[in-house]
Design a protein around this motif. Structure first.
Motif, PDB file in Angstrom:
ATOM      1  N   VAL A 185      -0.619  -7.202   1.141  1.00 30.98           N
ATOM      2  CA  VAL A 185      -1.245  -8.155   0.217  1.00 30.98           C
ATOM      3  C   VAL A 185      -0.528  -8.063  -1.117  1.00 30.98           C
ATOM      4  N   ASP A 186      -0.651  -9.104  -1.914  1.00 30.97           N
ATOM      5  CA  ASP A 186      -0.003  -9.078  -3.216  1.00 30.97           C
ATOM      6  C   ASP A 186      -0.904  -8.340  -4.184  1.00 30.97           C
ATOM      7  N   LEU A 187      -0.611  -7.057  -4.376  1.00 29.94           N
ATOM      8  CA  LEU A 187      -1.422  -6.268  -5.291  1.00 29.94           C
ATOM      9  C   LEU A 187      -1.068  -6.653  -6.713  1.00 29.94           C
ATOM     10  N   PRO A 188      -2.061  -6.762  -7.550  1.00 25.96           N
ATOM     11  CA  PRO A 188      -1.775  -7.134  -8.939  1.00 25.96           C
ATOM     12  C   PRO A 188      -0.898  -6.102  -9.645  1.00 25.96           C
ATOM     13  N   LEU A 189      -0.858  -4.877  -9.120  1.00 23.03           N
ATOM     14  CA  LEU A 189      -0.139  -3.816  -9.822  1.00 23.03           C
ATOM     15  C   LEU A 189       1.368  -3.824  -9.633  1.00 23.03           C
ATOM     16  N   THR A 220       3.969  -5.787  -9.815  1.00 24.17           N
ATOM     17  CA  THR A 220       5.029  -6.395 -10.619  1.00 24.17           C
ATOM     18  C   THR A 220       4.883  -6.072 -12.102  1.00 24.17           C
ATOM     19  N   SER A 265       0.774 -14.229   1.394  1.00 29.90           N
ATOM     20  CA  SER A 265       1.047 -12.800   1.507  1.00 29.90           C
ATOM     21  C   SER A 265       1.464 -12.495   2.945  1.00 29.90           C
ATOM     22  N   ARG A 295      -3.853 -10.460 -14.217  1.00 30.28           N
ATOM     23  CA  ARG A 295      -2.722 -10.713 -13.340  1.00 30.28           C
ATOM     24  C   ARG A 295      -3.145 -11.389 -12.042  1.00 30.28           C
TER      25      ARG A 295
END
Lengths: 334, 334
Positions: A311-315, A317, B125, B330
Motif C-alpha cells: 500500500v502507499d504508506l504516507p511515510l 516519500t 497501489s 500527506r
C-alpha cells in the motif's frame, strides 16, 4: 541461513516426496511395508541430529541442553497428537470419500492461523488473515475436479459426522504444528538436542505402530524387524531420506521461523507436485490448477511482502529524518 | 448520494437483468425481436435525462452545458467502440465456444485496470492491482465447469486467432468504459446534458442496427418500427426499464466514481445472478461458485478498505501529535 531458503528447499523436497512415493510403487501397490518408512525416517533424523549435536559439543560455548523431566516430558506430546490425528483421519474416511477428504484438508491452513494466534499469541494483520484464507481457497481451487473426470465431487452430500471429523482432523493437525513451535521456541536449547528428544519419541511411537500391526495381522508376515528392509530398492531409500530431511527442515523452521511459513511451504509443494505430475505422469492440467497457482502466489505476496510494498504508506516519500527513524524503530518492535 | 449505494443498486439491477431476460423467453426463444430492447432502453434513458435536465434548468444556478461541436463530436465515440466490439465479439465466437468466450470475458477486468492507469493516469497501489487480478480470477473460478456437466471446457484447444480476438474484445470493452469516464469527467457539465448527448448517439447507432437487420433479412418481418413492440409483454418492458436504469446508474458512476467501481459492481452482479439461479432455476451450485464468491469478496475488501484497516501502519498507535499531522496531510494529498 535465511528462513526463505529453508522454506524453498522444504517445498522442493516435500514435492519430491509425492513423486518419489508414486515412483516407488509397482503395479499401483507397494512391494514394501509402507509403515516402515516413517519409522526409518525418524531413525535417520535421530542419527543426523545426534551427529550434529556431538559436533556442536566439541565447540565452545557448548550447546544449551535442558535435561529436566519437566521439560523432556513435553516432547512426546506432538507424537501423541499425531497418533490421535491419524485415528480421526481414519474415522473421517469412513464417512467421506478421499476427494472430499483432500478438499477438507485445506481447512488446516485456516486452523493453523487461528491456533497460531490463540496459543502462540502472534498478531496477524487483517491482510495476513486474508492471505491465509486465500491460500486455503487457492489450494482448494486447484483440487476441484475437472469436467472431464469420471467421478463427481460428492462434497456436499456426506453425512454431517464426516464434516465434523474433518474439522477435528484439521484442528489436531494445526495443534500438533503449533505445539511443536511452542516446544522449539520455549527456551534457547540447542535445536539438535530438542530434535533428539522429539525424534526419540517419534521413533518409539512409530515402532509401537509396527508392533501393533504385527499383532493385528497375527504375525502373518513375521515380526516388524524382518519386514524393515524387505522389498526396499533405491527409490524406497530415497523416500526415507527425503521424509527424514523434510522433517529436519520443518524442525528448523519451527525454531527459527514459524508455522505459517511451514504451511505456505507445504501448500506450494502440493501445487508444485501437481505441475510436475503434468510433465512426469501426463496428468492433464485443468484451468482450476492455473487459477489455484495464481491465487496462492498472490496470497504468498500478500502475507510476506512488507506493507510499504503493498500500500502507499504516507511515510515512504520525502520523510524528515527524525520521523523516518521513529517509524523504523516501531516497525522492528512489532 | 454515496457511490457505494449507487454501485449496490447497479449490482442488483444488473443481476436482475439476466434473470428477467431468462424469464422473458418462452420455450427457449424470444417472442420479440431482442435487438429492439437496447434501442428502447436508449430512448428511455434519453427521456429520463431530458426530464431531469429540464428540472435542473428550472432551478438556479442553471446547469453547465457545453454545446460546442468540438465537445459534442466526442460523444458518439463510445457507441462506435461498442459497435466495433460487437463485431469483434461475433468474430471471436467463430473461433471459440461460448464457454471459452465467457471465461475470456473476465480479461476485461484486467484490461480496464490497465487502461484506467494508462489513459486516465490513475495510480493504483500494488495491493489494488492484486485485488483487480483476484477479481478476474474469482469470476473465472466461479465459471469453471463442474465435473457433472456434460460438455468439457475446450479452453486450451481453440485456434490462436480466437484468443487474440478475445484479448482485442477485452481491450475494446475496457476502452469504451475508460473513454466514457474521460468524457464524463473532462468538464463539470451537467450529468444529464452529458447523458443526452451520449444516449442520442446511442439511440441513433441502435436504430442503424435495426435498419441494417431489415436490409439483411430483406424486410421479411416488415420494417423495424413494426417489430418494435410486437411480442412485448410485461416482462419484456421490465427488461427495457431495467437495462435503461442500469445505463443511467453506470453514467452516474462514470462521473462521480470510476470504472473500477463499475467493474466490481458488474462482477458481483454476475455472481449474484449465479446464486439467484440456484434458487430460481434449480441451477446446481458448484464448489467453484462458492470459492469464486469468497475470492471476489476478499478482492473487494482489498481494493476498497483503507490501508490502515488492512496492514498495521506504524503510525496508528501512540504517535506524537506533530507526526500524526504530517501523515494525515500527506495521505489526503495522494
Amino acid at each position: 541461513m535465511q528462513w526463505y531458503v529453508v522454506a524453498s528447499i522444504l517445498t522442493i523436497l516435500t514435492s519430491s516426496q509425492g513423486i518419489l512415493t508414486t515412483l516407488s510403487q509397482s503395479n499401483g501397490g507397494y512391494k514394501y511395508d509402507y509403515a516402515t518408512v516413517p519409522f526409518l525416517a525418524e531413525v535417520f533424523k535421530l542419527i543426523v541430529s545426534s551427529v550434529l549435536l556431538w559436533r556442536e559439543c566439541q565447540r565452545s560455548p557448548s550447546p544449551k541442553m535442558t535435561t529436566e523431566w519437566t521439560s523432556v516430558r513435553l516432547y512426546p506430546i506432538p507424537s501423541i497428537i499425531y497418533l490421535i490425528h491419524n485415528n480421526v483421519q481414519f474415522a473421517t474416511l469412513t464417512y467421506v470419500d478421499t476427494s472430499t477428504y483432500q478438499i477438507m484438508g485445506n481447512l488446516k491452513i485456516v486452523t493453523t492461523g487461528i491456533l497460531f494466534r490463540l496459543f502462540l499469541k502472534r498478531k496477524l494483520s487483517n491482510l495476513q488473515w486474508m492471505a491465509i484464507g486465500l491460500l486455503a481457497i487457492g489450494t482448494t481451487t486447484s483440487q476441484v475436479k475437472g469436467c472431464g473426470e469420471a467421478s463427481c465431487d460428492s462434497l456436499f452430500s456426506s453425512p454431517i459426522q464426516g464434516y465434523m471429523l474433518g474439522l477435528l482432523s484439521a484442528c489436531l493437525s494445526a495443534l500438533a504444528g503449533v505445539y511443536t513451535e511452542f516446544l522449539m521456541k520455549k527456551n534457547n536449547d540447542s535445536l539438535y538436542w530438542q530434535n533428539i528428544q522429539l525424534y526419540t519419541f517419534g521413533a518409539i511411537f512409530n515402532m509401537a505402530r509396527l508392533v501393533l500391526d504385527d499383532f493385528r495381522s497375527g504375525f502373518d508376515k513375521g515380526p516388524w524387524w524382518q519386514r524393515l528392509f524387505s522389498g526396499y530398492d533405491i527409490t524406497t531409500w530415497l523416500v526415507v531420506l527425503n521424509l527424514g530431511s523434510t522433517g529436519l527442515l520443518v524442525s528448523w523452521l519451527m525454531k527459527y521461523a514459524d508455522n505459517i511459513v511451514k504451511v505456505y511451504s507445504t501448500s506450494m509443494a502440493m501445487l508444485l507436485t501437481m505441475v510436475l505430475s503434468v510433465f512426469l505422469f501426463n496428468f492433464k492440467p485443468t484451468v482450476q490448477l492455473y487459477l489455484g497457482i495464481m491465487i496462492c502466489m498472490m496470497s504468498l505476496h500478500m502475507y510476506f511482502a512488507p506493507p510499504s510494498m503493498l500500500v502507499d504508506l504516507p511515510l515512504t516519500t520525502k520523510t524528515p529524518q527524525s520521523l523516518r527513524e521513529v517509524s523504523v524503530d516501531r516497525s522492528t518492535d512489532s
